[in-house]
Design a protein around this motif. Sequence first.
Motif, PDB file in Angstrom:
ATOM      1  N   ASN A 145      -9.541  13.606   3.314  1.00 35.30           N
ATOM      2  CA  ASN A 145     -10.658  12.684   3.532  1.00 35.30           C
ATOM      3  C   ASN A 145     -10.738  11.630   2.439  1.00 35.30           C
ATOM      4  OD1 ASN A 145     -11.473  14.003   5.874  1.00 35.30           O
ATOM      5  ND2 ASN A 145     -12.867  15.375   4.790  1.00 35.30           N
ATOM      6  N   ALA A 146     -10.542  12.045   1.196  1.00 34.40           N
ATOM      7  CA  ALA A 146     -10.576  11.098   0.079  1.00 34.40           C
ATOM      8  C   ALA A 146      -9.412  10.119   0.172  1.00 34.40           C
ATOM      9  CB  ALA A 146     -10.540  11.857  -1.251  1.00 34.40           C
ATOM     10  N   SER A 147      -8.261  10.585   0.599  1.00 37.41           N
ATOM     11  CA  SER A 147      -7.096   9.708   0.751  1.00 37.41           C
ATOM     12  C   SER A 147      -7.348   8.654   1.818  1.00 37.41           C
ATOM     13  CB  SER A 147      -5.849  10.538   1.117  1.00 37.41           C
ATOM     14  OG  SER A 147      -5.507  11.437   0.091  1.00 37.41           O
ATOM     15  N   GLU A 148      -7.929   9.063   2.939  1.00 39.94           N
ATOM     16  CA  GLU A 148      -8.224   8.101   4.000  1.00 39.94           C
ATOM     17  C   GLU A 148      -9.289   7.102   3.549  1.00 39.94           C
ATOM     18  OE1 GLU A 148      -8.462   9.352   8.195  1.00 39.94           O
ATOM     19  OE2 GLU A 148     -10.434   8.384   8.219  1.00 39.94           O
ATOM     20  N   ALA A 149     -10.275   7.566   2.799  1.00 39.24           N
ATOM     21  CA  ALA A 149     -11.311   6.657   2.301  1.00 39.24           C
ATOM     22  C   ALA A 149     -10.705   5.620   1.361  1.00 39.24           C
ATOM     23  CB  ALA A 149     -12.404   7.446   1.588  1.00 39.24           C
ATOM     24  N   HIS A 150      -9.765   6.040   0.513  1.00 40.91           N
ATOM     25  CA  HIS A 150      -9.080   5.093  -0.369  1.00 40.91           C
ATOM     26  C   HIS A 150      -8.220   4.122   0.449  1.00 40.91           C
ATOM     27  CE1 HIS A 150     -10.158   6.129  -4.449  1.00 40.91           C
ATOM     28  NE2 HIS A 150     -10.027   7.421  -4.175  1.00 40.91           N
ATOM     29  N   PHE A 151      -7.659   4.604   1.541  1.00 37.89           N
ATOM     30  CA  PHE A 151      -6.903   3.737   2.450  1.00 37.89           C
ATOM     31  C   PHE A 151      -7.813   2.624   2.962  1.00 37.89           C
ATOM     32  CE2 PHE A 151      -5.487   2.399   6.606  1.00 37.89           C
ATOM     33  CZ  PHE A 151      -4.102   2.331   6.511  1.00 37.89           C
ATOM     34  N   TYR A 152      -9.030   3.001   3.352  1.00 37.49           N
ATOM     35  CA  TYR A 152      -9.994   2.010   3.849  1.00 37.49           C
ATOM     36  C   TYR A 152     -10.332   0.982   2.774  1.00 37.49           C
ATOM     37  CZ  TYR A 152     -14.576  -0.056   4.535  1.00 37.49           C
ATOM     38  OH  TYR A 152     -15.604  -0.956   4.584  1.00 37.49           O
ATOM     39  N   HIS A 153     -10.640   1.448   1.570  1.00 35.50           N
ATOM     40  CA  HIS A 153     -11.011   0.526   0.494  1.00 35.50           C
ATOM     41  C   HIS A 153      -9.861  -0.428   0.172  1.00 35.50           C
ATOM     42  CE1 HIS A 153     -14.878   2.285  -0.224  1.00 35.50           C
ATOM     43  NE2 HIS A 153     -14.377   3.473  -0.527  1.00 35.50           N
ATOM     44  N   GLU A 154      -8.646   0.089   0.188  1.00 32.47           N
ATOM     45  CA  GLU A 154      -7.481  -0.766  -0.078  1.00 32.47           C
ATOM     46  C   GLU A 154      -7.322  -1.814   1.015  1.00 32.47           C
ATOM     47  OE1 GLU A 154      -4.058  -2.113  -2.107  1.00 32.47           O
ATOM     48  OE2 GLU A 154      -5.676  -0.756  -2.719  1.00 32.47           O
ATOM     49  N   LEU A 155      -7.523  -1.391   2.243  1.00 32.72           N
ATOM     50  CA  LEU A 155      -7.409  -2.308   3.376  1.00 32.72           C
ATOM     51  C   LEU A 155      -8.505  -3.371   3.320  1.00 32.72           C
ATOM     52  CD1 LEU A 155      -5.402  -2.410   5.705  1.00 32.72           C
ATOM     53  CD2 LEU A 155      -7.032  -1.142   7.103  1.00 32.72           C
ATOM     54  N   LYS A 156      -9.709  -2.939   2.969  1.00 30.81           N
ATOM     55  CA  LYS A 156     -10.830  -3.875   2.856  1.00 30.81           C
ATOM     56  C   LYS A 156     -10.572  -4.903   1.752  1.00 30.81           C
ATOM     57  CE  LYS A 156     -14.468  -2.695   0.649  1.00 30.81           C
ATOM     58  NZ  LYS A 156     -15.708  -2.022   0.191  1.00 30.81           N
ATOM     59  N   ASN A 157     -10.036  -4.454   0.611  1.00 31.81           N
ATOM     60  CA  ASN A 157      -9.726  -5.366  -0.489  1.00 31.81           C
ATOM     61  C   ASN A 157      -8.672  -6.389  -0.086  1.00 31.81           C
ATOM     62  OD1 ASN A 157     -11.556  -4.085  -2.173  1.00 31.81           O
ATOM     63  ND2 ASN A 157     -10.016  -2.716  -3.067  1.00 31.81           N
ATOM     64  N   MET A 165       0.855  -1.195   0.000  1.00 24.79           N
ATOM     65  CA  MET A 165       0.000   0.000   0.000  1.00 24.79           C
ATOM     66  C   MET A 165       0.893   1.247   0.000  1.00 24.79           C
ATOM     67  SD  MET A 165      -2.875   1.215   2.764  1.00 24.79           S
ATOM     68  CE  MET A 165      -3.674  -0.391   2.789  1.00 24.79           C
ATOM     69  N   TYR A 166       1.046   1.883  -1.165  1.00 24.46           N
ATOM     70  CA  TYR A 166       1.915   3.044  -1.284  1.00 24.46           C
ATOM     71  C   TYR A 166       1.122   4.324  -1.060  1.00 24.46           C
ATOM     72  CZ  TYR A 166       5.193  -0.302  -3.275  1.00 24.46           C
ATOM     73  OH  TYR A 166       6.026  -1.375  -3.451  1.00 24.46           O
ATOM     74  N   LYS A 199     -15.468   4.664  -3.912  1.00 23.65           N
ATOM     75  CA  LYS A 199     -15.642   3.257  -4.247  1.00 23.65           C
ATOM     76  C   LYS A 199     -15.326   3.027  -5.722  1.00 23.65           C
ATOM     77  CE  LYS A 199     -19.218   0.962  -2.683  1.00 23.65           C
ATOM     78  NZ  LYS A 199     -18.700  -0.030  -1.726  1.00 23.65           N
ATOM     79  N   GLU A 200     -14.876   1.795  -6.038  1.00 25.13           N
ATOM     80  CA  GLU A 200     -14.571   1.468  -7.433  1.00 25.13           C
ATOM     81  C   GLU A 200     -15.807   1.655  -8.302  1.00 25.13           C
ATOM     82  OE1 GLU A 200     -12.881  -2.409  -7.645  1.00 25.13           O
ATOM     83  OE2 GLU A 200     -11.059  -1.864  -6.547  1.00 25.13           O
TER      84      GLU A 200
END
Length: 230
Positions: free
Chosen positions: A206-218, A1-2, A90-91
């Motif tokens: 906020n968008a960066s943290e949300a993408h962090f969550y989605h990456e972690l969930k994936n 996760m970069y 979300k994707e």
Amino acid sequence: MYLEELRSRARDTLSGNWKKFVGYTIIVLLLTTFVENRLSTYFPNPIENNLTKYISYVIDWNDYLTLIYSLFITAIITIGSTRLYTFATKEDVQPYSLQTIFYYFRNLNLYLNAFLLNFLTYLYSTLWTLLLIVPGIIKSYSYRMAPYIFIEEPHLTPNDAITKSRRMMDGYKWKLFCLDISFIGWIILCILTVGIGFLWLFPYMNASEAHFYHELKNKENDSNISVKGI
């Protein structure tokens, strides 16, 4: 996760939508920070007798008003704002609008669950902080994904969302901390603009943290699929 990849995804999310998200940010700030700072003006201290005078010595009226508003209004709007960024990043981008921010005010059950999530998160973090500052900070990072989980898995109780966040963040707290720290330069620049720059920085963060969550969930989903495959 970069981290740069997460920030790049955030910029892609906001690309072409900056005005919209700046508008959302202004509304959220007006209803939270601005109102909290003006409460004492709207509702002056109602000291009328010796009892209320005594209470005012124990609890500052301004702090009391701010705490009440923060717990019952600001916290709910903040979770609604998180819902907005969860959908936007979300994707398969989910529909979102200004109403998304006020989603948890729609009925009593939604409101109570959002309130309980915030209250429990605040309570657990505070109790850990009473032991030592560092454990409190670490635990606050453990709970950071709870709102996102709560939003995407409404069948979970607030406490279950917090527990799942704690498990999900195992081994990733430092990474999220580094993501937060990576915005320090931008924060300094925003301060130099007398705070105006934060209208653009907050959506970016906020968008960066949300993408962090989605990456972690994936990653968690991929791990679960691998275990089932074995």
